[in-house]
Design an enzyme around this catalytic site. Sequence first.
Site, PDB file in Angstrom:
ATOM      1  N   TYR A   1      19.110 -59.889  59.097  1.00  0.00           N
ATOM      2  CA  TYR A   1      19.875 -59.320  60.202  1.00  0.00           C
ATOM      3  C   TYR A   1      21.343 -59.724  60.216  1.00  0.00           C
ATOM      4  CZ  TYR A   1      15.029 -59.377  61.954  1.00  0.00           C
ATOM      5  OH  TYR A   1      13.668 -59.256  62.085  1.00  0.00           O
TER       6      TYR A   1
ATOM      7  N   CYS B   1      17.480 -67.858  44.240  1.00  0.00           N
ATOM      8  CA  CYS B   1      18.174 -67.012  43.260  1.00  0.00           C
ATOM      9  C   CYS B   1      18.525 -65.664  43.868  1.00  0.00           C
ATOM     10  CB  CYS B   1      17.309 -66.850  42.017  1.00  0.00           C
ATOM     11  SG  CYS B   1      17.021 -68.381  41.137  1.00  0.00           S
TER      12      CYS B   1
ATOM     13  N   GLU C   1       7.884 -60.605  78.406  1.00  0.00           N
ATOM     14  CA  GLU C   1       7.428 -61.266  77.185  1.00  0.00           C
ATOM     15  C   GLU C   1       8.565 -62.006  76.474  1.00  0.00           C
ATOM     16  OE1 GLU C   1       5.815 -58.015  74.992  1.00  0.00           O
ATOM     17  OE2 GLU C   1       4.118 -57.729  76.344  1.00  0.00           O
ATOM     18  N   PRO C   2       9.195 -62.959  77.125  1.00  0.00           N
ATOM     19  CA  PRO C   2      10.243 -63.722  76.438  1.00  0.00           C
ATOM     20  C   PRO C   2       9.629 -64.742  75.483  1.00  0.00           C
ATOM     21  CG  PRO C   2       9.928 -64.582  78.634  1.00  0.00           C
ATOM     22  CD  PRO C   2       9.017 -63.393  78.511  1.00  0.00           C
ATOM     23  N   GLY C   3      10.125 -64.810  74.286  1.00  0.00           N
ATOM     24  CA  GLY C   3       9.646 -65.803  73.334  1.00  0.00           C
ATOM     25  C   GLY C   3      10.797 -66.610  72.785  1.00  0.00           C
ATOM     26  N   ARG C   4      11.811 -65.912  72.280  1.00  0.00           N
ATOM     27  CA  ARG C   4      12.967 -66.568  71.693  1.00  0.00           C
ATOM     28  C   ARG C   4      13.663 -67.494  72.684  1.00  0.00           C
ATOM     29  NH1 ARG C   4      16.480 -63.845  67.907  1.00  0.00           N
ATOM     30  NH2 ARG C   4      15.281 -62.008  68.462  1.00  0.00           N
TER      31      ARG C   4
ATOM     32  N   GLY D   1      12.966 -59.846  74.671  1.00  0.00           N
ATOM     33  CA  GLY D   1      14.148 -59.662  73.853  1.00  0.00           C
ATOM     34  C   GLY D   1      15.380 -60.312  74.415  1.00  0.00           C
TER      35      GLY D   1
ATOM     36  N   ARG E   1      16.445 -64.974  58.710  1.00  0.00           N
ATOM     37  CA  ARG E   1      17.205 -64.141  59.636  1.00  0.00           C
ATOM     38  C   ARG E   1      18.616 -63.800  59.139  1.00  0.00           C
ATOM     39  NH1 ARG E   1      18.694 -65.387  64.176  1.00  0.00           N
ATOM     40  NH2 ARG E   1      18.425 -63.350  65.153  1.00  0.00           N
TER      41      ARG E   1
ATOM     42  N   TYR F   1      11.569 -67.498  65.022  1.00  0.00           N
ATOM     43  CA  TYR F   1      11.693 -66.588  63.888  1.00  0.00           C
ATOM     44  C   TYR F   1      12.218 -67.263  62.626  1.00  0.00           C
ATOM     45  CZ  TYR F   1      10.869 -63.241  67.565  1.00  0.00           C
ATOM     46  OH  TYR F   1      10.317 -62.578  68.623  1.00  0.00           O
TER      47      TYR F   1
END
Length: 487
Positions: free
Chosen positions: A364, A391, A312-315, A270, A360, A421
Amino acid sequence: MHANPLSPPWLAPPADADALPAHVWPSSAVRTAEGAIAVGGVALPRLAAEFGTPLYVIDERDARDRATRTRAAFDAAAAAHGTSAVVYYASKAFLCTEAARWMVEAGLNLDVASGGELAVALAAGVEPARLGLHGNNKSLAEIDRAVGVGVGAIVIDSLIEIDRVADAADRHGRVQPVRLRINSGVHAHTHEYLATAREDQKFGIPLADAADAVAAIRARPTLRFLGLHSHIGSQIFAVEGFLEAARRLLTLHAALRAGGDVPELNLGGGFGIAYVESDAAPAIEQVADALLAAVASVCGELGIPMPRVAVEPGRTIIGPAGVTLYEVGTTKDVAVTLDEDTTAVRRYVSVDGGMSDNARPALYSADYAVALASRGSTAEPVLVRVAGKHCESGDIVVRDAYLPGDTAPGDLVAVPATGAYCFSLASNYNYLARPAVVAVRDGVARVIVRGETEADLLRRDVYASDTRASDTRAAHPAANPPQGETL
């Protein structure tokens, strides 16, 4: 120039609208002599001409370098405290077989959260022992397949999964390593839907129930308990939440050691990235040092040895490496009333993509930056809102940004930090075909995920009368190579 009164406080008018802030854009992003943006040595207008728009662009070298740097940071931080670290790339951020290979070649393991993600990792040739399986509602088939192929760890997310995983291990004659996901109660400083360790949410087991859950795991001879897992949210800049989660988990970790080995502690991920110029994300080395130092400190207080630490870093690995390229279709100035006597103008710049390729902002209220990509400009910047073509009034790609005042239909604009993402949350809303993904490196561009066509969309429609429908990407066949073809 003065800020538009509609501009949010964090957004200042740029001194140079052509500037590309290094902490937001891929490391290779530059302006060419002609003023266009180039990434990975390839000018974005060339990519648009060859592959069409919208288009996901991934700086391959940047992604690989970030993966290597992340692994090195945690290796060094762990070694400084006499332990080791394991870095899992979070596949949900962005996954295709080629990206999976990049991560493994950089020394990372992979975290998968569905049968589909598991299938992609296996198709990429990733050794099952380097995979971890997540999910709050893993199907029986997903569990059975994961156990059968020999994944390195399954994260138990509920009490019912203990028996499900153990039964699968019985059937396959294996001892399956598992972690137990704990809802630590730590509230990350992030959007409500990104926080994943609050008490009232779907993930994990409460701290109070953890000891009984571990006892149940240890009672099954086909399960091997690796340790506790926590994930407190996403897009987090402050490390304090991770430190508090580590303290709470290590207190439980210490108590669990009385009943058997607890070799590992998984603190999840995160870690945040810079989406706009005002964002100040900590360097991954700073995050690694702070987390490992905190674990060492608490272990010292509790008088227990340092466990192996997993993250667990992904971003942070793939997000900054990505750019999404769009073509401007229309522009529109809208007068907004501020009070009885005052109005301000917001310019809407509509592009040929939207929430189908980047959900996103709608999900968010995520902020992004944007830049004119096809040319440079000396025009005075104006406040814009980059809108998609769907639309939905909430179909916004970039809520607040400044673009040169002469940005016009036919121009290309690029949105940075879209490697994570965006592709993974893409949809076919309004029956838009999902864009291709192109990797760029050292002046070479290659398709790593082909773009969809209208024929692809109709192929799933059982009663479509003609699946040979017009192909809106026919002018850009390079974005749609036949399956298995390499460009």
